[in-house]
Structures are given as C-alpha cells and as structure tokens.
Design a protein around this motif. Structure first.
Motif, PDB file in Angstrom:
ATOM      1  N   ILE A 106       7.807   1.122 -12.571  1.00  0.00           N
ATOM      2  CA  ILE A 106       8.262   2.380 -11.957  1.00  0.00           C
ATOM      3  C   ILE A 106       8.868   2.095 -10.569  1.00  0.00           C
ATOM      4  O   ILE A 106       8.966   2.991  -9.728  1.00  0.00           O
ATOM      5  N   SER A 107       9.261   0.824 -10.357  1.00  0.00           N
ATOM      6  CA  SER A 107       9.761   0.401  -9.042  1.00  0.00           C
ATOM      7  C   SER A 107      10.897   1.269  -8.512  1.00  0.00           C
ATOM      8  O   SER A 107      10.933   1.588  -7.326  1.00  0.00           O
ATOM      9  N   MET A 108      11.834   1.631  -9.381  1.00  0.00           N
ATOM     10  CA  MET A 108      12.991   2.409  -8.925  1.00  0.00           C
ATOM     11  C   MET A 108      12.598   3.866  -8.675  1.00  0.00           C
ATOM     12  O   MET A 108      12.999   4.459  -7.682  1.00  0.00           O
ATOM     13  N   LYS A 109      11.794   4.393  -9.595  1.00  0.00           N
ATOM     14  CA  LYS A 109      11.434   5.820  -9.532  1.00  0.00           C
ATOM     15  C   LYS A 109      10.727   6.189  -8.235  1.00  0.00           C
ATOM     16  O   LYS A 109      10.861   7.295  -7.742  1.00  0.00           O
ATOM     17  N   ILE A 110       9.949   5.252  -7.675  1.00  0.00           N
ATOM     18  CA  ILE A 110       9.158   5.606  -6.490  1.00  0.00           C
ATOM     19  C   ILE A 110       9.957   5.501  -5.190  1.00  0.00           C
ATOM     20  O   ILE A 110       9.427   5.732  -4.126  1.00  0.00           O
ATOM     21  N   ARG A 111      11.241   5.140  -5.272  1.00  0.00           N
ATOM     22  CA  ARG A 111      12.031   4.985  -4.032  1.00  0.00           C
ATOM     23  C   ARG A 111      12.893   6.198  -3.707  1.00  0.00           C
ATOM     24  O   ARG A 111      13.637   6.181  -2.736  1.00  0.00           O
ATOM     25  N   SER A 112      12.842   7.257  -4.522  1.00  0.00           N
ATOM     26  CA  SER A 112      13.707   8.416  -4.244  1.00  0.00           C
ATOM     27  C   SER A 112      13.255   9.125  -2.964  1.00  0.00           C
ATOM     28  O   SER A 112      12.115   8.961  -2.518  1.00  0.00           O
ATOM     29  N   GLN A 113      14.148   9.928  -2.381  1.00  0.00           N
ATOM     30  CA  GLN A 113      13.828  10.662  -1.152  1.00  0.00           C
ATOM     31  C   GLN A 113      12.696  11.661  -1.384  1.00  0.00           C
ATOM     32  O   GLN A 113      11.839  11.851  -0.531  1.00  0.00           O
ATOM     33  N   VAL A 114      12.710  12.309  -2.565  1.00  0.00           N
ATOM     34  CA  VAL A 114      11.670  13.303  -2.867  1.00  0.00           C
ATOM     35  C   VAL A 114      10.298  12.616  -2.861  1.00  0.00           C
ATOM     36  O   VAL A 114       9.337  13.108  -2.265  1.00  0.00           O
ATOM     37  N   VAL A 115      10.239  11.470  -3.517  1.00  0.00           N
ATOM     38  CA  VAL A 115       8.969  10.736  -3.581  1.00  0.00           C
ATOM     39  C   VAL A 115       8.571  10.242  -2.182  1.00  0.00           C
ATOM     40  O   VAL A 115       7.411  10.336  -1.790  1.00  0.00           O
ATOM     41  N   SER A 140       0.828  -1.219   0.000  1.00  0.00           N
ATOM     42  CA  SER A 140       0.000   0.000   0.000  1.00  0.00           C
ATOM     43  C   SER A 140       0.858   1.263   0.000  1.00  0.00           C
ATOM     44  O   SER A 140       0.452   2.293  -0.536  1.00  0.00           O
ATOM     45  N   GLY A 141       2.052   1.190   0.582  1.00  0.00           N
ATOM     46  CA  GLY A 141       2.948   2.346   0.567  1.00  0.00           C
ATOM     47  C   GLY A 141       3.295   2.718  -0.869  1.00  0.00           C
ATOM     48  O   GLY A 141       3.417   3.906  -1.208  1.00  0.00           O
ATOM     49  N   ALA A 142       3.431   1.698  -1.725  1.00  0.00           N
ATOM     50  CA  ALA A 142       3.771   1.958  -3.133  1.00  0.00           C
ATOM     51  C   ALA A 142       2.658   2.750  -3.810  1.00  0.00           C
ATOM     52  O   ALA A 142       2.916   3.545  -4.716  1.00  0.00           O
ATOM     53  N   ILE A 143       1.424   2.565  -3.350  1.00  0.00           N
ATOM     54  CA  ILE A 143       0.308   3.301  -3.963  1.00  0.00           C
ATOM     55  C   ILE A 143       0.428   4.797  -3.632  1.00  0.00           C
ATOM     56  O   ILE A 143       0.266   5.650  -4.506  1.00  0.00           O
ATOM     57  N   TYR A 144       0.774   5.104  -2.368  1.00  0.00           N
ATOM     58  CA  TYR A 144       0.988   6.520  -2.016  1.00  0.00           C
ATOM     59  C   TYR A 144       2.208   7.077  -2.757  1.00  0.00           C
ATOM     60  O   TYR A 144       2.237   8.244  -3.158  1.00  0.00           O
ATOM     61  N   LEU A 163       4.518  10.340  -7.327  1.00  0.00           N
ATOM     62  CA  LEU A 163       5.178  10.416  -8.633  1.00  0.00           C
ATOM     63  C   LEU A 163       4.276  11.147  -9.635  1.00  0.00           C
ATOM     64  O   LEU A 163       4.731  11.998 -10.403  1.00  0.00           O
ATOM     65  N   LEU A 164       2.975  10.841  -9.589  1.00  0.00           N
ATOM     66  CA  LEU A 164       2.026  11.485 -10.500  1.00  0.00           C
ATOM     67  C   LEU A 164       1.886  12.975 -10.178  1.00  0.00           C
ATOM     68  O   LEU A 164       1.753  13.799 -11.078  1.00  0.00           O
ATOM     69  N   VAL A 165       1.938  13.307  -8.879  1.00  0.00           N
ATOM     70  CA  VAL A 165       1.868  14.715  -8.473  1.00  0.00           C
ATOM     71  C   VAL A 165       3.051  15.482  -9.070  1.00  0.00           C
ATOM     72  O   VAL A 165       2.897  16.570  -9.624  1.00  0.00           O
ATOM     73  N   LEU A 166       4.232  14.866  -8.991  1.00  0.00           N
ATOM     74  CA  LEU A 166       5.432  15.518  -9.547  1.00  0.00           C
ATOM     75  C   LEU A 166       5.316  15.637 -11.066  1.00  0.00           C
ATOM     76  O   LEU A 166       5.573  16.689 -11.644  1.00  0.00           O
ATOM     77  N   TYR A 167       4.880  14.552 -11.682  1.00  0.00           N
ATOM     78  CA  TYR A 167       4.807  14.498 -13.139  1.00  0.00           C
ATOM     79  C   TYR A 167       3.813  15.526 -13.691  1.00  0.00           C
ATOM     80  O   TYR A 167       4.080  16.215 -14.656  1.00  0.00           O
ATOM     81  N   HIS A 168       2.640  15.592 -13.021  1.00  0.00           N
ATOM     82  CA  HIS A 168       1.601  16.510 -13.520  1.00  0.00           C
ATOM     83  C   HIS A 168       1.673  17.891 -12.858  1.00  0.00           C
ATOM     84  O   HIS A 168       0.791  18.713 -13.055  1.00  0.00           O
ATOM     85  N   GLN A 169       2.693  18.073 -12.022  1.00  0.00           N
ATOM     86  CA  GLN A 169       2.901  19.361 -11.329  1.00  0.00           C
ATOM     87  C   GLN A 169       1.647  19.826 -10.594  1.00  0.00           C
ATOM     88  O   GLN A 169       1.218  20.990 -10.712  1.00  0.00           O
ATOM     89  N   VAL A 170       1.050  18.895  -9.863  1.00  0.00           N
ATOM     90  CA  VAL A 170      -0.147  19.215  -9.080  1.00  0.00           C
ATOM     91  C   VAL A 170       0.295  19.877  -7.778  1.00  0.00           C
ATOM     92  O   VAL A 170       1.313  19.497  -7.185  1.00  0.00           O
ATOM     93  N   ASP A 171      -0.460  20.868  -7.352  1.00  0.00           N
ATOM     94  CA  ASP A 171      -0.150  21.571  -6.105  1.00  0.00           C
ATOM     95  C   ASP A 171      -0.327  20.598  -4.932  1.00  0.00           C
ATOM     96  O   ASP A 171      -1.399  20.028  -4.752  1.00  0.00           O
ATOM     97  N   ILE A 172       0.722  20.411  -4.133  1.00  0.00           N
ATOM     98  CA  ILE A 172       0.696  19.421  -3.052  1.00  0.00           C
ATOM     99  C   ILE A 172      -0.307  19.791  -1.950  1.00  0.00           C
ATOM    100  O   ILE A 172      -0.753  18.949  -1.184  1.00  0.00           O
TER     101      ILE A 172
END
Ligand code: DC
Length: 234
Positions: A87-96, A36-40, A45-54
């Motif tokens: 997208i396994s690697m992409k979702i493990r960054s500190q920013v994400v 479930s953590g991967a879903i968050y 990742l989608l927020v960053l990609y689509h530049q959605v206001d956090i």
C-alpha cells in the motif's frame, strides 16, 4: 544476559530527508527499519476505508489492534505492506497525509502503538524514523539524530517527490499544508516533535543527501565502537 538490539532514532519534520536517510542507513548497516509515520498513514487509510468517524478516538483505536504492517525493500525501494498487500503508494496522498497528522494527535492511539513499534527492535539493529522515536518510543538509545531543513527546502523536496509519483501540486499550497502539519506535530500535547540536547542535529538545507548520510554513519560508527558493549548488553 540479554542482548538488546541497538536503535538509531531519526526524528525531524516532514521533508527533512529522514525517509531517504533511514533507507540508506538500513541498507548499508543491514539493520531493520521502522517508518513510524507510515503506521499513522496506514491507520488513516483504514479510517477512510472503514469510514470511521475521525473524531472517534475509540473507533481509531479499534483499527490499531493487531496491525499487520511490515517494511521490506524491493529493488532498493522501501515498500509498506499491510497484510502482505503493498500500500506504499496509497498512503502518500494528501488526504492520507492530512488525516495521519490528525490521528497522530490522539494520545491513546499513540500509547497503543508503543509496543507495536518497539517490536521492530531486533538484532542486528533498527533504524527508526519518526517524530518521537528518540524522545518517547526508544528514549534509552544513545544513537539519536534530529534531521532538519528550512520549510521552503522541505516543501520543494516534497513537491519533487510527489511529482515523481505523478501527483501535481502547487508549491504555495503545499507550503501552507506542510506548515500547518508541522505546527500540529510540534504543538500537540502528547509526544510532540521536539529537539532534546542528547541528539545529533543535522541541518540538511545546504548539504547533499550523501553528506547527510556520511555524517550520520560516522556518528553511529563512532558511538557504537565506544558504547555498544557498555549500553547494549544488559
Ligand atoms: O513522517 P510522515 O510524514 O510519514 O508522518 C505522517 C504523520 O504522522 C505526520 O503528520 C507526523 C505523524 N507522526 C507522528 O506523529 N509520530 C511519528 N513517530 C511519526 C509520524
């Protein structure tokens, strides 16, 4: 008569070894897996990609519609697929990681994800990894594990994991980031990480991965033998 698939919920703070335990159990029992953590993290990742206001919960909810996230094992490793892209690697960054923990504090986003997460409950069974699996998402299951370890041990393990993925981090910086995220996960108003007395607590600070797995599998085997026909046939 409806047969409801059994679920083992594994909750606990980051770095406690939940991910490893869930993967081993899923492969040994040949049950489905929900990280479930991967879903968050995918949402982050989608927020960053689509530049959605956090700060826009509505904007994040729009991204959570019709999520196509799947989990599959490749050569023994769990891969997270978004629309069939790995997208396994992409979702493990500190920013994400940091963003995911902020997104996870939004109550309506969590509510929206409930049915999606419950959809992973399929026969022969599910291993569900998270913070609120046993308390909110699958409260009816009788197979609940809470995996814990002290903060230093969890930080050290996370550091090794990041190094393995080619990410260099400083121990003290990582420790304070983990502490901050822990506090946010434990103190948020909705579905905080918490321990209830209906879960088996395993503290992995001084025991090996193999020992954790043995304790968890023994618990499930014992419980399932005595309760599967009682609780899972409704
Ligand atoms: O387990 P993880 O580190 O991949 O989780 C990423 C973030 O999502 C973390 O800050 C906790 C949060 N989370 C949550 O609030 N509820 C869950 N069921 C799983 C993760």
């Amino acid at each position: 008569m409806m047969i409801c698939a059994p679920v083992v919920t594994i909750d606990g703070p980051s770095g406690s070894g939940k991910g490893t335990l869930c993967q081993v159990m899923s492969q040994k029992l040949k049950w489905h897996i929900l990280d479930s953590g991967a879903i968050y993290r995918v949402l982050a990742l989608l927020v960053l990609y689509h530049q959605v206001d956090i700060s826009s919960e509505k904007g994040i909810m729009a991204l959570a519609h019709n999520l196509d996230v799947r989990f599959l094992f490749q050569n023994g490793d769990l891969r997270v697929m978004l629309k069939r892209v790995d997208i396994s690697m992409k979702i493990r960054s500190q920013v994400v990681s940091d963003l995911a923990s902020r997104i996870a504090a939004f109550p309506y986003v969590r509510e929206m994800l409930l049915n999606f997460q419950r959809g992973f409950r399929k026969l022969p069974g599910l291993i569900a990894d998270g913070r609120d699996m046993g308390t909110v998402v699958f409260p009816d299951t009788s197979l609940k594990i809470f995996l814990d370890a002290n903060l230093e041990t969890r930080t050290y393990r996370r550091m090794l994991q990041l190094h393995k993925n080619g990410v260099n981090v400083n121990f003290n910086e990582l420790l304070s980031q983990m502490k901050e995220r822990d506090e946010r996960d434990r103190n948020r108003s909705v579905a905080p990480l918490m321990l209830r007395d209906d879960a088996l607590i395993i503290n992995s600070t001084h025991i090996s991965k193999q020992q954790v797995t043995e304790i968890a599998l023994d618990y499930v085997r014992t419980k399932i033998n005595v309760s599967i026909s009682k609780h899972y046939i409704q």
